[in-house]
Design an enzyme around this catalytic site. Structure first.
Site, PDB file in Angstrom:
ATOM      1  N   HIS A  50      32.652  15.314   2.414  1.00  0.00           N
ATOM      2  CA  HIS A  50      33.301  15.055   3.716  1.00  0.00           C
ATOM      3  C   HIS A  50      33.460  13.557   3.988  1.00  0.00           C
ATOM      4  O   HIS A  50      32.670  12.995   4.744  1.00  0.00           O
ATOM      5  CB  HIS A  50      32.433  15.641   4.835  1.00  0.00           C
ATOM      6  CG  HIS A  50      32.420  17.122   4.889  1.00  0.00           C
ATOM      7  ND1 HIS A  50      33.254  17.855   5.697  1.00  0.00           N
ATOM      8  CD2 HIS A  50      31.668  18.023   4.231  1.00  0.00           C
ATOM      9  CE1 HIS A  50      33.024  19.136   5.539  1.00  0.00           C
ATOM     10  NE2 HIS A  50      32.062  19.265   4.654  1.00  0.00           N
ATOM     11  N   GLU A  58      35.308  12.197   5.971  1.00  0.00           N
ATOM     12  CA  GLU A  58      35.604  11.968   7.396  1.00  0.00           C
ATOM     13  C   GLU A  58      34.325  11.824   8.218  1.00  0.00           C
ATOM     14  O   GLU A  58      34.371  11.471   9.385  1.00  0.00           O
ATOM     15  CB  GLU A  58      36.504  13.088   7.945  1.00  0.00           C
ATOM     16  CG  GLU A  58      35.828  14.414   8.250  1.00  0.00           C
ATOM     17  CD  GLU A  58      35.491  15.254   7.008  1.00  0.00           C
ATOM     18  OE1 GLU A  58      35.635  14.764   5.869  1.00  0.00           O
ATOM     19  OE2 GLU A  58      35.045  16.398   7.201  1.00  0.00           O
ATOM     20  N   CYS A  92      36.271  19.887   1.306  1.00  0.00           N
ATOM     21  CA  CYS A  92      35.304  20.988   1.349  1.00  0.00           C
ATOM     22  C   CYS A  92      36.009  22.349   1.491  1.00  0.00           C
ATOM     23  O   CYS A  92      36.659  22.776   0.546  1.00  0.00           O
ATOM     24  CB  CYS A  92      34.269  20.723   2.440  1.00  0.00           C
ATOM     25  SG  CYS A  92      32.728  21.587   2.118  1.00  0.00           S
ATOM     26  N   ARG A 116      32.454  28.369  -4.693  1.00  0.00           N
ATOM     27  CA  ARG A 116      32.014  28.126  -3.308  1.00  0.00           C
ATOM     28  C   ARG A 116      30.494  28.026  -3.236  1.00  0.00           C
ATOM     29  O   ARG A 116      29.791  28.634  -4.020  1.00  0.00           O
ATOM     30  CB  ARG A 116      32.471  29.266  -2.398  1.00  0.00           C
ATOM     31  CG  ARG A 116      33.966  29.322  -2.235  1.00  0.00           C
ATOM     32  CD  ARG A 116      34.346  30.471  -1.322  1.00  0.00           C
ATOM     33  NE  ARG A 116      33.788  30.290   0.010  1.00  0.00           N
ATOM     34  CZ  ARG A 116      33.613  31.279   0.875  1.00  0.00           C
ATOM     35  NH1 ARG A 116      33.899  32.506   0.556  1.00  0.00           N
ATOM     36  NH2 ARG A 116      33.121  31.018   2.076  1.00  0.00           N
ATOM     37  N   ILE A 124      28.093  19.509   2.443  1.00  0.00           N
ATOM     38  CA  ILE A 124      27.596  20.522   3.380  1.00  0.00           C
ATOM     39  C   ILE A 124      28.069  21.888   2.891  1.00  0.00           C
ATOM     40  O   ILE A 124      29.251  22.216   2.988  1.00  0.00           O
ATOM     41  CB  ILE A 124      28.121  20.249   4.811  1.00  0.00           C
ATOM     42  CG1 ILE A 124      27.752  18.818   5.241  1.00  0.00           C
ATOM     43  CG2 ILE A 124      27.559  21.279   5.792  1.00  0.00           C
ATOM     44  CD1 ILE A 124      28.446  18.345   6.498  1.00  0.00           C
ATOM     45  N   ARG A 125      27.159  22.661   2.342  1.00  0.00           N
ATOM     46  CA  ARG A 125      27.509  23.951   1.731  1.00  0.00           C
ATOM     47  C   ARG A 125      28.781  23.786   0.888  1.00  0.00           C
ATOM     48  O   ARG A 125      29.751  24.520   1.008  1.00  0.00           O
ATOM     49  CB  ARG A 125      27.666  25.047   2.794  1.00  0.00           C
ATOM     50  CG  ARG A 125      26.322  25.395   3.443  1.00  0.00           C
ATOM     51  CD  ARG A 125      26.436  26.539   4.449  1.00  0.00           C
ATOM     52  NE  ARG A 125      27.423  26.252   5.469  1.00  0.00           N
ATOM     53  CZ  ARG A 125      28.568  26.894   5.618  1.00  0.00           C
ATOM     54  NH1 ARG A 125      28.862  27.904   4.844  1.00  0.00           N
ATOM     55  NH2 ARG A 125      29.410  26.555   6.565  1.00  0.00           N
ATOM     56  N   GLY A 175      35.189  23.287   6.992  1.00  0.00           N
ATOM     57  CA  GLY A 175      34.932  24.333   7.985  1.00  0.00           C
ATOM     58  C   GLY A 175      34.477  25.540   7.217  1.00  0.00           C
ATOM     59  O   GLY A 175      33.581  25.438   6.383  1.00  0.00           O
ATOM     60  N   GLU A 176      35.122  26.660   7.438  1.00  0.00           N
ATOM     61  CA  GLU A 176      34.802  27.875   6.685  1.00  0.00           C
ATOM     62  C   GLU A 176      36.111  28.386   6.083  1.00  0.00           C
ATOM     63  O   GLU A 176      37.028  28.763   6.815  1.00  0.00           O
ATOM     64  CB  GLU A 176      34.176  28.887   7.646  1.00  0.00           C
ATOM     65  CG  GLU A 176      33.533  30.059   6.956  1.00  0.00           C
ATOM     66  CD  GLU A 176      32.491  29.658   5.918  1.00  0.00           C
ATOM     67  OE1 GLU A 176      31.610  28.841   6.240  1.00  0.00           O
ATOM     68  OE2 GLU A 176      32.585  30.152   4.775  1.00  0.00           O
ATOM     69  N   SER A 177      36.181  28.382   4.754  1.00  0.00           N
ATOM     70  CA  SER A 177      37.474  28.669   4.118  1.00  0.00           C
ATOM     71  C   SER A 177      37.954  30.102   4.379  1.00  0.00           C
ATOM     72  O   SER A 177      39.160  30.335   4.478  1.00  0.00           O
ATOM     73  CB  SER A 177      37.403  28.402   2.618  1.00  0.00           C
ATOM     74  OG  SER A 177      36.448  29.241   2.003  1.00  0.00           O
TER      75      SER A 177
HETATM   76  N1  GLN Z   1      30.973  26.799   2.446  1.00  0.00           N
HETATM   77  C1  GLN Z   1      32.225  26.661   3.130  1.00  0.00           C
HETATM   78  C2  GLN Z   1      33.281  27.596   2.555  1.00  0.00           C
HETATM   79  O1  GLN Z   1      33.040  28.265   1.601  1.00  0.00           O
HETATM   80  C3  GLN Z   1      32.712  25.238   3.091  1.00  0.00           C
HETATM   81  C4  GLN Z   1      31.782  24.341   3.845  1.00  0.00           C
HETATM   82  C5  GLN Z   1      32.425  23.113   4.427  1.00  0.00           C
HETATM   83  O2  GLN Z   1      33.629  23.010   4.556  1.00  0.00           O
HETATM   84  N2  GLN Z   1      31.589  22.193   4.832  1.00  0.00           N
HETATM   85  O3  GLN Z   1      34.341  27.669   3.069  1.00  0.00           O
END
Ligand code: GLN
Length: 192
Positions: free
Chosen positions: A172, A174, A77, A103, A135-136, A46-48
């Site tokens: 990921h 999942e 992630c 990150r 993904i990122r 997600g987004e940390s």
């Molecule tokens: N770039 C996100 C972060 O820094 C992580 C991306 C992800 O969980 N797919 O939190």
């Protein structure tokens, strides 16, 4: 075996599907008291920064940290970032795993990519390449103490690591139909 998936934000539903495929009992976790009867916990992607802020708001930061000191925990992630002791910037972290993460380590042009990973270090029945989505994604830049690398990219960068009962993956698992990483995590839960 009951496995919780932190459900504040991000890709928690996909982890639940994978765990159910393997026959585990599952729970979406949003409150500290829901940790009480769990055997293990997954922190999804997600987004940390957002997830960390929600952990503070929901008073979950310290309970999650305590849980991870005594149980198997896996971060994918953003979840891997949250497990780390250092992410090179000020943001709430669980400070559990002896790893330093970078990150968004793959830059803008390749925000997302796929790779076939060698997972023979997991010693599973099948060690066919694991098709992984990044993904990122963060990279596990360095490891301290007992932490060890489990999976690397062909260029040597670390994308999965383990520190005792704690597991971190940049990618990921999942989002694939491949349950082997979840199986590996369940084996850590059993050992613990
Ligand atoms: N770039 C996100 C972060 O820094 C992580 C991306 C992800 O969980 N797919 O939190």
């Amino acid at each position: 075996m009951k496995i919780g998936v932190l459900a504040l934000q991000g890709a928690f539903a996909e982890h639940i599907v994978m765990l159910k495929k393997l026959g585990a009992e599952t729970a979406e976790i949003r409150l500290p008291q829901q940790l009480d009867d769990l055997d293990g916990l997954i922190i999804p992607g997600g987004e940390s920064t957002t997830m960390g802020k929600l952990m503070v708001d929901y008073e979950l930061l310290e309970p999650l940290r305590e849980f991870g000191l005594a149980h198997a925990m896996w971060g994918t992630c953003a979840g891997a970032i949250l497990l780390a002791k250092d992410a090179h910037r000020e943001q709430p972290l669980l400070n559990l795993m002896d790893i330093t993460v970078e990150r968004n380590a793959f830059g803008r042009q390749v925000d997302s990519f796929e790779a076939a990973l060698d997972i023979s270090s997991l010693n599973l029945e099948s060690d066919a390449p694991f098709h992984a989505f990044f993904i990122r994604a963060p990279i596990i830049e360095s490891m301290q103490g007992e932490a060890k690398a489990l999976v690397t990219l062909p260029d040597g960068r670390i994308v999965a690591a383990q520190d005792g009962n704690l597991l971190a993956t940049s990618f990921h698992p999942e989002l694939t139909g491949d349950t082997r990483f979840h199986e590996y995590f369940l084996s850590l839960v059993k050992e613990n």
